[in-house]
Design a protein around this motif. Sequence first.
Motif: not given
Length: 377
Positions: A256-277
């Motif tokens: 569970i801890a790793m799933l939450i960790s991976g989900a948070l890391a995955g959400m980082m992609a929103l910033n450069p993909i949808m927000g900048e590029q």
Amino acid sequence: MATPYAKLPGWVEYVLIPLINLIVAFAVAGLVVLLVGESPIRAATLLVDGAFGYGEGIGYTLYYATTFIFTGLAVAVAFHCKLFNIGGEGQAYIGGIGVALACLTFDTILPWYLTFIVATIGAALFGAAWAFIPAYLRAKRGSHIVITTIMFNFIASSVMIYLLVEVMKPAGTMSPQTRTFAEGGQLPQLDWLMAIFGLDIGGAPFNVSFLLAIAAAIFVWVLIWRTKLGYEIRTMGYSEKAARYAGIKDSRIIIIAMLISGALAGMMALNPIMGEQGRMQLDFVAGAGFVGIAVALMGRSHPAGIIPAAILFGMLYQGGAEISFEMPEISRDMIVIIQGLVILFAGALENTFRPAISRFFGARAAKTPPVSVGSAG
């Protein structure tokens, strides 16, 4: 046997020690600047002014900080379970696929805020899925989490290259990237928020994913310190034997801890993909997963520390670009050295000054006379 460190006041643990480490890191960086024949004071002035001296610089600083908040929180959640997740790079890459698929599917159908919700769910699910296999191997087979997560970084990079070159690249184009998203797949800037403070961010891609990053920080705080699951995660981090003795299923908590960790890391992609590029390109993560480790260490794995630590590294990125432009003798590689020194003193050498500080506060406590309690009567 090593002597455990003395318990220190909270302000010393979470403010004074990181501040001393940071000052020493910048002092050493100043010596490096001096060695190349430039003024450390001018470099420091340009660093701060480039990051916070005008609206657009602040916008870029907060844009970078948004990314580092997500990856710092991802590392912190795993840290609390005594798991060293250095797979944030790969989890962010795969999370980006979830973001891109959501945008490519719904950008012409839905408004941006609905696409944003779908993309956020996709980023979290894809990032968590990429963290699941290392988590399962650690929980069920005892595999070393560092080895498996770093291997999955390379696999994720290869998957990303294959998808962009062979699957998601528009026909007739050469660049390994998706098509540009329509308006429904691009996040608006937070220029209105900065305008409240009289700032014009210009072309800086500071966008609404920053608000999601703040919400994620609040979520992590509530999860770790205000829920039963968070208590179980912290108990596992302190002692696996104690957790098992208390009836906590260690394999379940690890996954569970790793799933939450991976989900948070995955959400980082929103910033450069949808927000900048406005599209998904190769190398959009740009080392943010590894910077997240330093952010979590400097922030003592607490959201209240991670946010200012992320802003600090945002300052280094934006202010560093200003230095390399205004002081040609200080190349971009020199800025990387400065960032590395901060990581070194915030991470590997974080306890260098702790023994002296512990002795200082221990001596002060010993000199404080005990409070006498008079007899009643």
